[in-house]
Design a protein around this motif. Sequence first.
Motif, PDB file in Angstrom:
ATOM      1  N   GLY A 243      52.285  -4.748  -7.445  1.00  0.00           N
ATOM      2  CA  GLY A 243      53.112  -3.547  -7.285  1.00  0.00           C
ATOM      3  C   GLY A 243      52.706  -2.758  -6.058  1.00  0.00           C
ATOM      4  N   ASN A 244      51.415  -2.736  -5.743  1.00  0.00           N
ATOM      5  CA  ASN A 244      50.967  -2.019  -4.542  1.00  0.00           C
ATOM      6  C   ASN A 244      51.530  -2.677  -3.283  1.00  0.00           C
ATOM      7  N   GLY A 245      51.547  -4.019  -3.289  1.00  0.00           N
ATOM      8  CA  GLY A 245      52.159  -4.735  -2.162  1.00  0.00           C
ATOM      9  C   GLY A 245      53.667  -4.507  -2.124  1.00  0.00           C
ATOM     10  N   TYR A 246      54.254  -4.495  -3.314  1.00  0.00           N
ATOM     11  CA  TYR A 246      55.715  -4.305  -3.424  1.00  0.00           C
ATOM     12  C   TYR A 246      56.181  -2.985  -2.809  1.00  0.00           C
ATOM     13  N   LYS A 247      55.386  -1.930  -2.972  1.00  0.00           N
ATOM     14  CA  LYS A 247      55.757  -0.632  -2.376  1.00  0.00           C
ATOM     15  C   LYS A 247      56.080  -0.820  -0.892  1.00  0.00           C
ATOM     16  N   ILE A 248      55.240  -1.579  -0.206  1.00  0.00           N
ATOM     17  CA  ILE A 248      55.375  -1.730   1.244  1.00  0.00           C
ATOM     18  C   ILE A 248      56.557  -2.651   1.576  1.00  0.00           C
TER      19      ILE A 248
ATOM     20  N   ILE B 103      59.591   8.144  -0.335  1.00  0.00           N
ATOM     21  CA  ILE B 103      58.480   7.234  -0.662  1.00  0.00           C
ATOM     22  C   ILE B 103      57.771   7.641  -1.964  1.00  0.00           C
ATOM     23  N   ALA B 104      57.982   8.873  -2.426  1.00  0.00           N
ATOM     24  CA  ALA B 104      57.422   9.249  -3.742  1.00  0.00           C
ATOM     25  C   ALA B 104      58.068   8.374  -4.817  1.00  0.00           C
ATOM     26  N   ASP B 105      59.390   8.177  -4.717  1.00  0.00           N
ATOM     27  CA  ASP B 105      60.079   7.312  -5.680  1.00  0.00           C
ATOM     28  C   ASP B 105      59.594   5.869  -5.544  1.00  0.00           C
ATOM     29  N   ILE B 106      59.430   5.402  -4.312  1.00  0.00           N
ATOM     30  CA  ILE B 106      58.973   4.018  -4.110  1.00  0.00           C
ATOM     31  C   ILE B 106      57.590   3.823  -4.744  1.00  0.00           C
ATOM     32  N   ALA B 107      56.675   4.771  -4.470  1.00  0.00           N
ATOM     33  CA  ALA B 107      55.304   4.637  -4.983  1.00  0.00           C
ATOM     34  C   ALA B 107      55.272   4.623  -6.509  1.00  0.00           C
ATOM     35  N   LEU B 108      56.078   5.464  -7.140  1.00  0.00           N
ATOM     36  CA  LEU B 108      56.050   5.532  -8.614  1.00  0.00           C
ATOM     37  C   LEU B 108      56.892   4.443  -9.256  1.00  0.00           C
ATOM     38  N   PHE B 109      57.929   4.009  -8.542  1.00  0.00           N
ATOM     39  CA  PHE B 109      58.801   2.960  -9.086  1.00  0.00           C
ATOM     40  C   PHE B 109      58.042   1.642  -9.269  1.00  0.00           C
TER      41      PHE B 109
ATOM     42  N   GLN C 255      48.077   7.378  -7.836  1.00  0.00           N
ATOM     43  CA  GLN C 255      46.795   6.682  -7.735  1.00  0.00           C
ATOM     44  C   GLN C 255      45.769   7.156  -8.765  1.00  0.00           C
ATOM     45  N   ASN C 256      45.850   8.440  -9.127  1.00  0.00           N
ATOM     46  CA  ASN C 256      44.868   9.000 -10.058  1.00  0.00           C
ATOM     47  C   ASN C 256      45.232   8.853 -11.522  1.00  0.00           C
ATOM     48  N   SER C 257      46.504   9.057 -11.829  1.00  0.00           N
ATOM     49  CA  SER C 257      46.900   9.250 -13.223  1.00  0.00           C
ATOM     50  C   SER C 257      47.888   8.213 -13.742  1.00  0.00           C
ATOM     51  N   HIS C 258      48.294   7.286 -12.910  1.00  0.00           N
ATOM     52  CA  HIS C 258      49.334   6.336 -13.306  1.00  0.00           C
ATOM     53  C   HIS C 258      48.845   4.906 -13.104  1.00  0.00           C
TER      54      HIS C 258
ATOM     55  N   LEU D 158      53.247  13.963  -1.224  1.00  0.00           N
ATOM     56  CA  LEU D 158      51.814  13.631  -1.344  1.00  0.00           C
ATOM     57  C   LEU D 158      51.313  13.884  -2.765  1.00  0.00           C
ATOM     58  N   GLN D 159      51.796  14.973  -3.357  1.00  0.00           N
ATOM     59  CA  GLN D 159      51.400  15.284  -4.737  1.00  0.00           C
ATOM     60  C   GLN D 159      51.695  14.088  -5.652  1.00  0.00           C
ATOM     61  N   TRP D 160      52.883  13.489  -5.491  1.00  0.00           N
ATOM     62  CA  TRP D 160      53.242  12.335  -6.328  1.00  0.00           C
ATOM     63  C   TRP D 160      52.435  11.092  -5.957  1.00  0.00           C
ATOM     64  N   LEU D 161      52.143  10.928  -4.657  1.00  0.00           N
ATOM     65  CA  LEU D 161      51.356   9.748  -4.254  1.00  0.00           C
ATOM     66  C   LEU D 161      49.944   9.827  -4.841  1.00  0.00           C
ATOM     67  N   PHE D 162      49.369  11.030  -4.834  1.00  0.00           N
ATOM     68  CA  PHE D 162      48.015  11.183  -5.408  1.00  0.00           C
ATOM     69  C   PHE D 162      48.066  11.033  -6.926  1.00  0.00           C
TER      70      PHE D 162
END
Length: 208
Positions: free
Chosen positions: A13-18, A159-165, A101-104, A94-98
């Motif tokens: 999923g981390n690769g998928y974001k990119i 990108i907040a949606d991409i990171a969480l999606f 990584q921290n809570s999801h 940035l709030q969603w990106l952090f």
Amino acid sequence: METLRLYDFLPSGNGYKIRLLLSQIGMPFERIEVDILKGETRTPEFLSKNPAGKIPLLEIEPGKYLAESNAILIYLSEGTEFLPYDRFFRAQVLQWLFFEQNSHEPFIATSRFWISILGKGDRYKEAIEEKRQPGYAALNLMENHLKTRNFLVAERYTIADIALFAYTHVADEGGFDLTQFPAIQAWIERVKLQPGYISITEEPKSLI
Ligand SMILES: N[C@@H](CCC(=O)N[C@@H](CS)C(=O)NCC(=O)O)C(=O)O
């Protein structure tokens, strides 16, 4: 411009974001598959590129590397519609990106990795159970936020949606039941309708 090279692992999923962002921007890149299950991130050659021994890793130009999926999202989205210009909206991204990584990611992605990528759900049963409550807490927070919104920030796809999606839409592969989150489900469908969308195991169309 130099050719972008992405060190990646298709089920990640981390690769998928990119991959998803590059596909949606329509930016050509070279994808190099690194089999993390065979220890290919732990070779001296790979560690010389990323001492953390993890994908995704972006080679921006020969010898110039950037790690951490969400840092790569920021780098690639700069100046595009996927990163708001407004200072407050950018900080909210940035709030969603952090948060991711921290809570999801540590709960939802890790459960998915043990259950569906490694296929060792039984062996990691206790650890997976420990991740249930914090994983559901992350999903509840997203559900409450998305009940009154179409997207996470500024009412537009970023990108907040991409990171969480990336890991939310496959949370069921980590044993999380998404049917109890209707707002998340509707958001997942909205993300899938975005131009240039590719699924998590689909080879991007903008490959070199
Ligand atoms: N925080 C990092 C996490 C990266 C990560 O955990 N990558 C995993 C695949 S999803 C990996 O490369 N694991 C291989 C290893 O640890 O050897 C990011 O967001 O990029």
